[in-house]
Scaffold this motif. Structure first.
Motif, mmCIF file in Angstrom:
data_model
loop_
_atom_site.group_PDB
_atom_site.id
_atom_site.type_symbol
_atom_site.label_atom_id
_atom_site.label_comp_id
_atom_site.label_asym_id
_atom_site.label_seq_id
_atom_site.Cartn_x
_atom_site.Cartn_y
_atom_site.Cartn_z
ATOM 1 N N CYS A 46 22.448 -10.286 56.614
ATOM 2 C CA CYS A 46 21.532 -10.163 57.395
ATOM 3 C C CYS A 46 21.364 -8.327 57.983
ATOM 4 O O CYS A 46 22.827 -8.049 57.317
ATOM 5 N N HIS A 47 20.235 -7.472 58.495
ATOM 6 C CA HIS A 47 20.786 -6.205 59.002
ATOM 7 C C HIS A 47 21.848 -6.363 59.893
ATOM 8 O O HIS A 47 23.064 -5.345 59.278
ATOM 9 N N CYS A 48 22.885 -7.045 60.467
ATOM 10 C CA CYS A 48 23.942 -6.423 61.183
ATOM 11 C C CYS A 48 25.009 -7.705 60.792
ATOM 12 O O CYS A 48 26.349 -7.040 61.389
ATOM 13 N N GLY A 49 25.049 -8.008 60.222
ATOM 14 C CA GLY A 49 26.066 -8.877 59.300
ATOM 15 C C GLY A 49 27.124 -10.216 60.022
ATOM 16 O O GLY A 49 27.209 -10.691 59.127
ATOM 17 N N ALA A 50 26.016 -10.932 60.695
ATOM 18 C CA ALA A 50 26.867 -11.661 61.131
ATOM 19 C C ALA A 50 26.350 -13.034 60.843
ATOM 20 O O ALA A 50 26.730 -14.136 60.694
ATOM 21 N N CYS B 179 18.541 -14.976 62.098
ATOM 22 C CA CYS B 179 19.735 -14.017 63.000
ATOM 23 C C CYS B 179 19.465 -13.152 64.318
ATOM 24 O O CYS B 179 18.123 -12.934 64.589
ATOM 25 N N CYS C 55 20.265 -9.724 64.880
ATOM 26 C CA CYS C 55 19.191 -8.293 64.180
ATOM 27 C C CYS C 55 18.125 -9.007 63.507
ATOM 28 O O CYS C 55 16.773 -8.046 63.150
HETATM 29 ZN ZN LIG Z 1 21.659 -10.438 61.435
#
Ligand SMILES: [Zn+2]
Length: 120
Positions: free
Chosen positions: A10-14, A76, A79
């Motif tokens: 995802c965009h934030c990497g979580a 997510c 993000c």
């Molecule tokens: Zn994320």
């Protein structure tokens, strides 16, 4: 098509998702849900897809506007990116959808996009 596993986030990497290989195609569906989340869906048996998420980073949404719902859409919580969908447990479906937009332009450039009429 390659047989090399690919990983997207995802965009934030979580949330990290690893697919067993690059899919041949993705479906761009025009239903009300897919239009809003911007999904480009590829499909794999759930036991071939690895999903890693930080604690609390995934939330599921089950749409309530249909008479019959058979999947939950996951995103997510940090993000907001919609990462995948899973069949509801009672559906016993050996297929899940992964949003290939989480894998970047270099992957998308290698995959055919099919437009699917899921609205009518
Ligand atoms: Zn994320």
């Amino acid at each position: 098509m390659t047989d090399t596993a690919i990983t997207g986030t995802c965009h934030c990497g979580a949330v990290r998702i690893t697919l067993p290989r690059t899919p041949d195609f993705v479906n761009q569906c025009n239903c009300t849900m897919c239009t809003k989340v911007g999904g480009l869906w590829c499909y794999f048996p759930p036991d071939t897809v690895q999903i890693e998420a930080e604690p609390g980073a995934l939330a599921a949404y089950v749409r309530a506007d249909l008479d019959e719902t058979w999947l939950s859409t996951h995103h997510c919580t940090r993000c907001g990116c919609t990462t995948h969908w899973m069949p509801l447990p009672e559906r016993d479906l050996d297929r899940m959808g992964v949003n290939l937009r989480m894998f970047g332009e270099d992957v998308l450039a290698r995959v055919a996009v099919r437009k699917v009429d899921g609205r009518s």
